[in-house]
Design an enzyme around this catalytic site. Structure first.
Site, PDB file in Angstrom:
ATOM      1  N   HIS A  14       0.864  -1.205   0.000  1.00  0.00           N
ATOM      2  CA  HIS A  14       0.000   0.000   0.000  1.00  0.00           C
ATOM      3  C   HIS A  14       0.887   1.237   0.000  1.00  0.00           C
ATOM      4  O   HIS A  14       1.498   1.582   1.001  1.00  0.00           O
ATOM      5  CB  HIS A  14      -0.899   0.001   1.243  1.00  0.00           C
ATOM      6  CG  HIS A  14      -1.877   1.135   1.277  1.00  0.00           C
ATOM      7  ND1 HIS A  14      -3.234   0.940   1.480  1.00  0.00           N
ATOM      8  CD2 HIS A  14      -1.730   2.473   1.144  1.00  0.00           C
ATOM      9  CE1 HIS A  14      -3.859   2.107   1.465  1.00  0.00           C
ATOM     10  NE2 HIS A  14      -2.965   3.066   1.272  1.00  0.00           N
ATOM     11  N   HIS A  16       1.521   5.408  -1.643  1.00  0.00           N
ATOM     12  CA  HIS A  16       1.173   6.598  -2.426  1.00  0.00           C
ATOM     13  C   HIS A  16       2.458   7.230  -2.947  1.00  0.00           C
ATOM     14  O   HIS A  16       3.350   7.556  -2.152  1.00  0.00           O
ATOM     15  CB  HIS A  16       0.429   7.622  -1.562  1.00  0.00           C
ATOM     16  CG  HIS A  16      -0.819   7.073  -0.944  1.00  0.00           C
ATOM     17  ND1 HIS A  16      -2.050   7.177  -1.546  1.00  0.00           N
ATOM     18  CD2 HIS A  16      -1.027   6.378   0.203  1.00  0.00           C
ATOM     19  CE1 HIS A  16      -2.963   6.591  -0.787  1.00  0.00           C
ATOM     20  NE2 HIS A  16      -2.371   6.096   0.286  1.00  0.00           N
ATOM     21  N   ARG A  18       2.253   9.880  -5.472  1.00  0.00           N
ATOM     22  CA  ARG A  18       1.923  11.168  -6.103  1.00  0.00           C
ATOM     23  C   ARG A  18       2.392  11.160  -7.555  1.00  0.00           C
ATOM     24  O   ARG A  18       2.598  10.099  -8.135  1.00  0.00           O
ATOM     25  CB  ARG A  18       2.510  12.363  -5.331  1.00  0.00           C
ATOM     26  CG  ARG A  18       2.279  12.321  -3.824  1.00  0.00           C
ATOM     27  CD  ARG A  18       0.832  12.166  -3.439  1.00  0.00           C
ATOM     28  NE  ARG A  18       0.668  12.228  -1.962  1.00  0.00           N
ATOM     29  CZ  ARG A  18      -0.325  11.666  -1.311  1.00  0.00           C
ATOM     30  NH1 ARG A  18      -1.243  10.958  -1.939  1.00  0.00           N
ATOM     31  NH2 ARG A  18      -0.424  11.777  -0.012  1.00  0.00           N
ATOM     32  N   ASN A  42      -5.078   7.450  -5.942  1.00  0.00           N
ATOM     33  CA  ASN A  42      -5.779   8.687  -5.548  1.00  0.00           C
ATOM     34  C   ASN A  42      -4.962   9.932  -5.886  1.00  0.00           C
ATOM     35  O   ASN A  42      -4.684  10.768  -5.032  1.00  0.00           O
ATOM     36  CB  ASN A  42      -6.159   8.662  -4.057  1.00  0.00           C
ATOM     37  CG  ASN A  42      -4.954   8.602  -3.137  1.00  0.00           C
ATOM     38  OD1 ASN A  42      -3.918   8.031  -3.491  1.00  0.00           O
ATOM     39  ND2 ASN A  42      -5.058   9.193  -1.962  1.00  0.00           N
ATOM     40  N   LYS A 100      -9.317  -0.015  -5.997  1.00  0.00           N
ATOM     41  CA  LYS A 100      -9.354   0.593  -4.665  1.00  0.00           C
ATOM     42  C   LYS A 100     -10.680   1.296  -4.432  1.00  0.00           C
ATOM     43  O   LYS A 100     -11.109   2.117  -5.255  1.00  0.00           O
ATOM     44  CB  LYS A 100      -8.200   1.594  -4.536  1.00  0.00           C
ATOM     45  CG  LYS A 100      -8.132   2.336  -3.207  1.00  0.00           C
ATOM     46  CD  LYS A 100      -7.661   1.445  -2.074  1.00  0.00           C
ATOM     47  CE  LYS A 100      -7.782   2.137  -0.714  1.00  0.00           C
ATOM     48  NZ  LYS A 100      -6.634   2.979  -0.405  1.00  0.00           N
ATOM     49  N   HIS A 137     -10.550   1.285   1.675  1.00  0.00           N
ATOM     50  CA  HIS A 137     -10.353   2.259   2.750  1.00  0.00           C
ATOM     51  C   HIS A 137     -11.590   2.148   3.631  1.00  0.00           C
ATOM     52  O   HIS A 137     -12.658   2.658   3.282  1.00  0.00           O
ATOM     53  CB  HIS A 137     -10.187   3.677   2.194  1.00  0.00           C
ATOM     54  CG  HIS A 137      -9.905   4.674   3.286  1.00  0.00           C
ATOM     55  ND1 HIS A 137      -8.686   5.291   3.434  1.00  0.00           N
ATOM     56  CD2 HIS A 137     -10.668   5.130   4.312  1.00  0.00           C
ATOM     57  CE1 HIS A 137      -8.713   6.090   4.502  1.00  0.00           C
ATOM     58  NE2 HIS A 137      -9.912   6.010   5.042  1.00  0.00           N
ATOM     59  N   HIS A 175      -4.788  -0.582   5.809  1.00  0.00           N
ATOM     60  CA  HIS A 175      -4.316   0.143   6.998  1.00  0.00           C
ATOM     61  C   HIS A 175      -5.260   0.014   8.189  1.00  0.00           C
ATOM     62  O   HIS A 175      -5.853   0.997   8.629  1.00  0.00           O
ATOM     63  CB  HIS A 175      -4.019   1.608   6.674  1.00  0.00           C
ATOM     64  CG  HIS A 175      -5.000   2.304   5.756  1.00  0.00           C
ATOM     65  ND1 HIS A 175      -6.355   2.312   5.966  1.00  0.00           N
ATOM     66  CD2 HIS A 175      -4.812   3.016   4.629  1.00  0.00           C
ATOM     67  CE1 HIS A 175      -6.954   2.994   5.010  1.00  0.00           C
ATOM     68  NE2 HIS A 175      -6.022   3.432   4.181  1.00  0.00           N
ATOM     69  N   LEU A 220      -4.879   9.139   8.031  1.00  0.00           N
ATOM     70  CA  LEU A 220      -6.198   8.499   8.062  1.00  0.00           C
ATOM     71  C   LEU A 220      -6.063   7.036   7.668  1.00  0.00           C
ATOM     72  O   LEU A 220      -5.308   6.741   6.748  1.00  0.00           O
ATOM     73  CB  LEU A 220      -7.152   9.223   7.115  1.00  0.00           C
ATOM     74  CG  LEU A 220      -7.587  10.605   7.624  1.00  0.00           C
ATOM     75  CD1 LEU A 220      -8.338  11.364   6.549  1.00  0.00           C
ATOM     76  CD2 LEU A 220      -8.436  10.469   8.885  1.00  0.00           C
ATOM     77  N   ASP A 248       1.416   2.550   3.532  1.00  0.00           N
ATOM     78  CA  ASP A 248       0.561   3.730   3.392  1.00  0.00           C
ATOM     79  C   ASP A 248       1.402   5.011   3.436  1.00  0.00           C
ATOM     80  O   ASP A 248       0.913   6.058   3.865  1.00  0.00           O
ATOM     81  CB  ASP A 248      -0.546   3.764   4.455  1.00  0.00           C
ATOM     82  CG  ASP A 248      -1.628   4.789   4.141  1.00  0.00           C
ATOM     83  OD1 ASP A 248      -1.781   5.151   2.960  1.00  0.00           O
ATOM     84  OD2 ASP A 248      -2.310   5.227   5.076  1.00  0.00           O
ATOM     85  N   HIS A 252       3.028  14.479   1.816  1.00  0.00           N
ATOM     86  CA  HIS A 252       2.462  15.820   1.643  1.00  0.00           C
ATOM     87  C   HIS A 252       3.569  16.790   2.034  1.00  0.00           C
ATOM     88  O   HIS A 252       4.290  16.544   3.003  1.00  0.00           O
ATOM     89  CB  HIS A 252       1.265  16.045   2.579  1.00  0.00           C
ATOM     90  CG  HIS A 252       0.075  15.189   2.284  1.00  0.00           C
ATOM     91  ND1 HIS A 252      -0.870  15.518   1.333  1.00  0.00           N
ATOM     92  CD2 HIS A 252      -0.318  14.002   2.797  1.00  0.00           C
ATOM     93  CE1 HIS A 252      -1.803  14.585   1.295  1.00  0.00           C
ATOM     94  NE2 HIS A 252      -1.491  13.641   2.169  1.00  0.00           N
ATOM     95  N   ALA A 264      -3.753  14.796   5.637  1.00  0.00           N
ATOM     96  CA  ALA A 264      -3.537  13.535   6.345  1.00  0.00           C
ATOM     97  C   ALA A 264      -2.554  12.671   5.573  1.00  0.00           C
ATOM     98  O   ALA A 264      -2.694  12.497   4.363  1.00  0.00           O
ATOM     99  CB  ALA A 264      -4.862  12.796   6.476  1.00  0.00           C
TER     100      ALA A 264
END
Ligand code: NCD
Ligand code: ZN
Length: 344
Positions: A14, A16, A18, A42, A100, A137, A175, A220, A248, A252, A264
């Site tokens: 899992h 991210h 970007r 996402n 997802k 999620h 998660h 989150l 996860d 950011h 988050a």
């Protein structure tokens, strides 16, 4: 006390990454350790088609550099408009591994997510027929539900019904953060698994308020009370193959977390494996790390085990306070400025 730890190269189930400029930081941070990662869709413009996912994958591979062994495995973002034809295209692509489900409004860039779960049942049907896993999620988004209860309520209202209706659909409860989720996954039917992040093993909600408000511990689903943390720890080290590594890692920029309405997500990738090693050692279960990090996700997804190894050494170091990020911004990694015992 052993001084080195040799592991089959792990997978991150899992992640991210970007897009754009950020890939220059996020991709190498993961690719230097993990052989494969399930890449979350996402983006600010979400990855809702196989064509978009394959373009995104090409940008990730470009950022990993020529000759990279890193193999990003892509997931499709489910919307109310997802078609069964697109599901079939995903099932036919060797680079697509899952879809997802973001309940609309649950988290970062989830405004295009699913508003009506039951309306999506034909899509779940198509996924089940194609044996394409559903990654969830798992938080209820009804504003009346207390933020700390969102996972538990989602299990009762949505997850249980889905997993019992689509008995052959592989499901990853992403998660997990509560004892309720751990109990659900342990006793669910075959084909239900869960990912566990480093922050939900290492921290509880007190860490959000330790000496002041800590935006870099905010993710989150939000950190829960210590009894839940304990359940997550026990699940991670249990040796139960339903629980596996999914960082996860969710980058950011520093400024977008340290603001009036902060984002988050914990950017754990720069220290991910040392963080898990730290946690497993504290829990007296270092010998269980390899299965959790390198075997169980592969078994769930039906991938071969990675055939090379890496080694961690006991060499105390500190996670950097900040790193360069995209577009001249900086980013504060998870565990910034804190010590860890293990490094690559
Ligand atoms: C993730 C993100 O920023 O993309 N944030 C997070 O807090 N985990 C989204 C998610 O997985 O919820
Ligand atoms: Zn995530």
């Amino acid at each position: 006390m052993s001084e080195t730890l040799e592991l089959t190269v792990p997978d991150d189930a899992h992640l991210h990454l970007r897009d754009g400029d950020a890939l220059r930081i996020t991709v190498p941070a993961t690719a230097k350790v993990f052989a494969r990662a399930v890449v979350m869709p996402n983006l600010s413009s979400p990855v809702t088609t196989v064509a978009d996912a394959l373009d995104y994958r090409a940008r990730i591979l470009a950022a990993a550099g020529p000759g990279t062994a890193f193999d990003p495995r892509m997931a499709l973002y489910l919307t109310d408009a997802m078609s069964s034809d697109e599901i079939q295209r995903a099932a036919d692509s060797p680079h697509m591994v899952a879809c997802k489900l973001y309940p609309q409004g649950a988290t970062t860039n989830s405004e295009f997510g699913v508003a009506d779960l039951e309306a999506l049942y034909p899509v779940f049907e198509a996924m089940q027929a194609a044996h394409l896993p559903l990654l969830i999620h798992g938080e209820a988004t009804d504003p009346d539900v207390d933020v700390f209860d969102r996972e538990k309520v989602f299990i009762e209202r949505s997850l249980e019904p889905i997993s019992e209706r689509f008995l052959e659909l592989p499901i990853v409860f992403e998660h997990v953060t509560t004892s309720d989720a751990v109990e659900f996954v342990k006793s669910a039917r075959a084909g239900v698994a869960a990912t566990i992040t480093p922050q939900h093993i290492l921290m509880n909600r007190n860490d959000l308020f330790a000496g002041g408000l800590r935006p870099h511990h905010y993710c989150l689903p939000v950190l829960k009370r210590s009894s839940h943390q304990l359940a997550i720890q026990q699940a991670a080290i249990s040796g139960n193959s339903r629980f596996f590594l999914g960082t996860d890692s969710a980058p950011h920029s520093k400024s977008s977390k340290e603001r009036d309405c902060g984002c988050a997500g914990c950017f754990s990738a720069p220290a991910a494996l040392p963080l898990y090693a730290e946690a497993f050692e504290q829990l007296g279960a270092l010998e269980r790390l390899e299965d959790f990090a390198s075997r169980f996700a592969a078994e769930f997804y039906g991938w071969p085990l990675n055939d090379s190894t890496l080694s961690l050494s006991r060499k105390p170091w500190k996670v950097p306070e900040r790193l360069d990020y995209a577009e001249g911004e900086q980013i504060v990694p998870y565990w910034a400025g804190r010590p860890l015992n293990w490094q690559l």
